[in-house]
Design an enzyme around this catalytic site. Sequence first.
Site, PDB file in Angstrom:
ATOM      1  N   ASP A 130      48.262   4.155  50.567  1.00 54.83           N
ATOM      2  CA  ASP A 130      49.089   3.704  49.445  1.00 54.83           C
ATOM      3  C   ASP A 130      48.606   4.200  48.099  1.00 54.83           C
ATOM      4  O   ASP A 130      49.321   4.089  47.106  1.00 54.83           O
ATOM      5  CB  ASP A 130      49.109   2.167  49.412  1.00 54.83           C
ATOM      6  CG  ASP A 130      49.813   1.609  50.631  1.00 54.83           C
ATOM      7  OD1 ASP A 130      50.833   2.190  51.025  1.00 54.83           O
ATOM      8  OD2 ASP A 130      49.331   0.605  51.182  1.00 54.83           O
ATOM      9  N   HIS A 186      40.385  -0.561  53.629  1.00 54.30           N
ATOM     10  CA  HIS A 186      41.249  -0.617  54.812  1.00 54.30           C
ATOM     11  C   HIS A 186      40.503  -1.335  55.918  1.00 54.30           C
ATOM     12  O   HIS A 186      39.305  -1.144  56.074  1.00 54.30           O
ATOM     13  CB  HIS A 186      41.622   0.806  55.267  1.00 54.30           C
ATOM     14  CG  HIS A 186      42.782   0.818  56.191  1.00 54.30           C
ATOM     15  ND1 HIS A 186      42.654   0.598  57.542  1.00 54.30           N
ATOM     16  CD2 HIS A 186      44.102   1.003  55.948  1.00 54.30           C
ATOM     17  CE1 HIS A 186      43.857   0.650  58.092  1.00 54.30           C
ATOM     18  NE2 HIS A 186      44.750   0.890  57.158  1.00 54.30           N
TER      19      HIS A 186
HETATM   20  N1  ACO Z   1      38.983  -3.775  45.449  1.00 55.18           N
HETATM   21  C1  ACO Z   1      37.837  -4.468  45.241  1.00 55.18           C
HETATM   22  N2  ACO Z   1      37.110  -5.026  46.236  1.00 55.18           N
HETATM   23  C2  ACO Z   1      37.549  -4.893  47.487  1.00 55.18           C
HETATM   24  C3  ACO Z   1      38.728  -4.179  47.784  1.00 55.18           C
HETATM   25  C4  ACO Z   1      39.449  -3.612  46.710  1.00 55.18           C
HETATM   26  N3  ACO Z   1      40.563  -2.931  46.942  1.00 55.18           N
HETATM   27  N4  ACO Z   1      38.934  -4.191  49.126  1.00 55.18           N
HETATM   28  C5  ACO Z   1      37.923  -4.882  49.646  1.00 55.18           C
HETATM   29  N5  ACO Z   1      37.072  -5.304  48.673  1.00 55.18           N
HETATM   30  C6  ACO Z   1      35.828  -6.042  48.866  1.00 55.18           C
HETATM   31  C7  ACO Z   1      36.097  -7.514  49.185  1.00 55.18           C
HETATM   32  O1  ACO Z   1      36.139  -8.297  47.994  1.00 55.18           O
HETATM   33  C8  ACO Z   1      34.919  -7.828  50.056  1.00 55.18           C
HETATM   34  O2  ACO Z   1      33.794  -7.974  49.215  1.00 55.18           O
HETATM   35  P1  ACO Z   1      32.600  -9.033  49.605  1.00 55.18           P
HETATM   36  O3  ACO Z   1      32.030  -8.528  50.888  1.00 55.18           O
HETATM   37  O4  ACO Z   1      31.669  -8.981  48.439  1.00 55.18           O
HETATM   38  O5  ACO Z   1      33.291 -10.369  49.763  1.00 55.18           O
HETATM   39  C9  ACO Z   1      34.689  -6.555  50.882  1.00 55.18           C
HETATM   40  O6  ACO Z   1      35.197  -5.507  50.031  1.00 55.18           O
HETATM   41  C10 ACO Z   1      35.428  -6.533  52.206  1.00 55.18           C
HETATM   42  O7  ACO Z   1      36.820  -6.757  51.957  1.00 55.18           O
HETATM   43  P2  ACO Z   1      37.795  -7.591  52.889  1.00 55.18           P
HETATM   44  O8  ACO Z   1      38.973  -8.050  52.082  1.00 55.18           O
HETATM   45  O9  ACO Z   1      37.031  -8.620  53.622  1.00 55.18           O
HETATM   46  O10 ACO Z   1      38.240  -6.461  53.920  1.00 55.18           O
HETATM   47  P3  ACO Z   1      39.429  -6.586  54.905  1.00 55.18           P
HETATM   48  O11 ACO Z   1      39.174  -5.601  55.971  1.00 55.18           O
HETATM   49  O12 ACO Z   1      39.688  -7.991  55.289  1.00 55.18           O
HETATM   50  O13 ACO Z   1      40.698  -6.147  54.000  1.00 55.18           O
HETATM   51  C11 ACO Z   1      42.229  -4.837  52.779  1.00 55.18           C
HETATM   52  C12 ACO Z   1      41.228  -4.873  53.943  1.00 55.18           C
HETATM   53  C13 ACO Z   1      43.187  -6.046  52.877  1.00 55.18           C
HETATM   54  C14 ACO Z   1      43.074  -3.575  52.908  1.00 55.18           C
HETATM   55  C15 ACO Z   1      41.450  -4.882  51.444  1.00 55.18           C
HETATM   56  O14 ACO Z   1      40.585  -3.761  51.365  1.00 55.18           O
HETATM   57  C16 ACO Z   1      42.386  -4.923  50.222  1.00 55.18           C
HETATM   58  O15 ACO Z   1      42.815  -5.998  49.822  1.00 55.18           O
HETATM   59  N6  ACO Z   1      42.700  -3.725  49.625  1.00 55.18           N
HETATM   60  C17 ACO Z   1      43.621  -3.655  48.534  1.00 55.18           C
HETATM   61  C18 ACO Z   1      45.055  -3.793  49.050  1.00 55.18           C
HETATM   62  C19 ACO Z   1      45.513  -2.530  49.758  1.00 55.18           C
HETATM   63  O16 ACO Z   1      45.335  -1.411  49.281  1.00 55.18           O
HETATM   64  N7  ACO Z   1      46.182  -2.754  50.899  1.00 55.18           N
HETATM   65  C20 ACO Z   1      46.779  -1.639  51.682  1.00 55.18           C
HETATM   66  C21 ACO Z   1      46.067  -1.475  52.987  1.00 55.18           C
HETATM   67  S1  ACO Z   1      46.700  -0.066  53.836  1.00 55.18           S
HETATM   68  C22 ACO Z   1      48.118  -0.598  54.506  1.00 55.18           C
HETATM   69  O17 ACO Z   1      48.380  -1.711  54.761  1.00 55.18           O
HETATM   70  C23 ACO Z   1      49.113   0.413  54.742  1.00 55.18           C
END
Ligand code: ACO
Length: 427
Positions: free
Chosen positions: A363, A306
């Site tokens: 979620d 998140h």
């Molecule tokens: N699975 C695997 N790796 C992940 C995940 C995941 N769910 N989420 C983040 N990471 C990793 C990224 O690859 C990144 O790794 P790196 O540093 O080696 O490049 C690091 O963790 C940081 O992730 P970001 O995507 O930069 O974090 P950001 O804050 O931009 O994104 C987000 C947050 C979009 C929610 C992300 O965690 C994600 O895509 N999660 C899965 C989708 C999800 O569950 N979305 C619902 C969010 S809650 C809502 O909207 C109600």
Amino acid sequence: MDDTARLEVDGKSYDLPIIEGSEGERGVDIQNLRSETGLIALDPGYKNTGSCKSAITFIDGDQGILRYRGYPIEELAEKSTFLEVAYLLIHGELPTREVMDRWNHGIMRHTLLHEDLKRLFRAFPKDAHPMAVCAAVVSALSTFYPEDLNPADDAQVASSIERLIAKFPTITAYSLKHALGQPFIYPDNRLSYIENFLRLSFGNPCEAFEVDPVVVRAMDILLILHADHEQNCSTSTVRLVGSSKANIFACISAGISALWGPLHGGANQQVIEMLEEIAAEGLNARQFVDRAKDRDDTSRLMGFGHRVYRNYDPRANIIKKASADVLEKMGVNSKLLEIAVDLERIALEDDYFVTRRLYPNVDFYSGIIFDAIGIPVEAFTALFAMGRLPGWIAQWSELQGDGQAIGRPRQIYTGATVRPYVPMDKR
Ligand code: ACO
């Protein structure tokens, strides 16, 4: 503590005011940065940009705190109802019994859709995604109430708010009925908000419909948990569109579209699809977690991570417990819940997830409840939208009251510098 921050540019220094919120959050006010220095602040994705001051929802992502108007989410989920929370978010205080009765009545007498609006559903293919249908029909509401579109008129806004909250469950239910080729039944305003939605979604004109109180309570909790989450992608969209003084139906429709994306509300659908894929392929949780970590694999552990919570999402805690309770009371033995619990356990012990501070978000477990209730997977995000509606409305109303200027970010241009037009035969 200092109440200004000092910025040095080209040998000159500028003092920028520091703003402090009621929970001690601090931010540098850069509203005059460009006029004083010629510089803009660059922050793609708005990871570090406050777009407004707001008195609605407080989140402390490090401590896993979420409060609506000061009330902890855990207490609201346990003691309140969705319509009461909607009132709280929009009007700022918990209602008295009398005010609540009026609020409830005002909403429940607007559940009907105009007969001409119902014809719009027929124009969509059977497999139309409910989010597309909801966004289109909510936008179309503006064409039926042209006398109520002025965002500066309190009476017009109040009736549009009642209509939106009242009609959204009817719209969502009809999108499901249309997909099934079943008749749209009329709302029954003697029922509660959620009972009415369940009957519209799962009832038919030929049979009496029994509402299961376990399901009603589970849905109430889910809607409360989704009701607001400060300046997330869809809420910021609602505010940005609202800042142009577009009518409230257009703004909410834009919010629905923003919520649809898989990185936002669409994640609840993706979580169930992920769990189903794991079950169908006979993978174990460890194999999938390894895939999610692999940079060469596009899989992510959906429902994990998140932007704001770097600790457990407090909503996930509540939903995890509620989903176990609901499934037990309904006598459902869910393979998907078992897989989810396993995935969570393994991910929370895994260095990759621990070091990146990735925890289950709202979620991760919500889809399991929706699934048990019988909501089709494609409609999960529409249920999220139903829950988020009061939050969008509250944020939209706050924006209108603040008289904020139209939202219009700047950019750093990186394209070609000036060059003469080249005729086609010379290219
Ligand atoms: N699975 C695997 N790796 C992940 C995940 C995941 N769910 N989420 C983040 N990471 C990793 C990224 O690859 C990144 O790794 P790196 O540093 O080696 O490049 C690091 O963790 C940081 O992730 P970001 O995507 O930069 O974090 P950001 O804050 O931009 O994104 C987000 C947050 C979009 C929610 C992300 O965690 C994600 O895509 N999660 C899965 C989708 C999800 O569950 N979305 C619902 C969010 S809650 C809502 O909207 C109600």
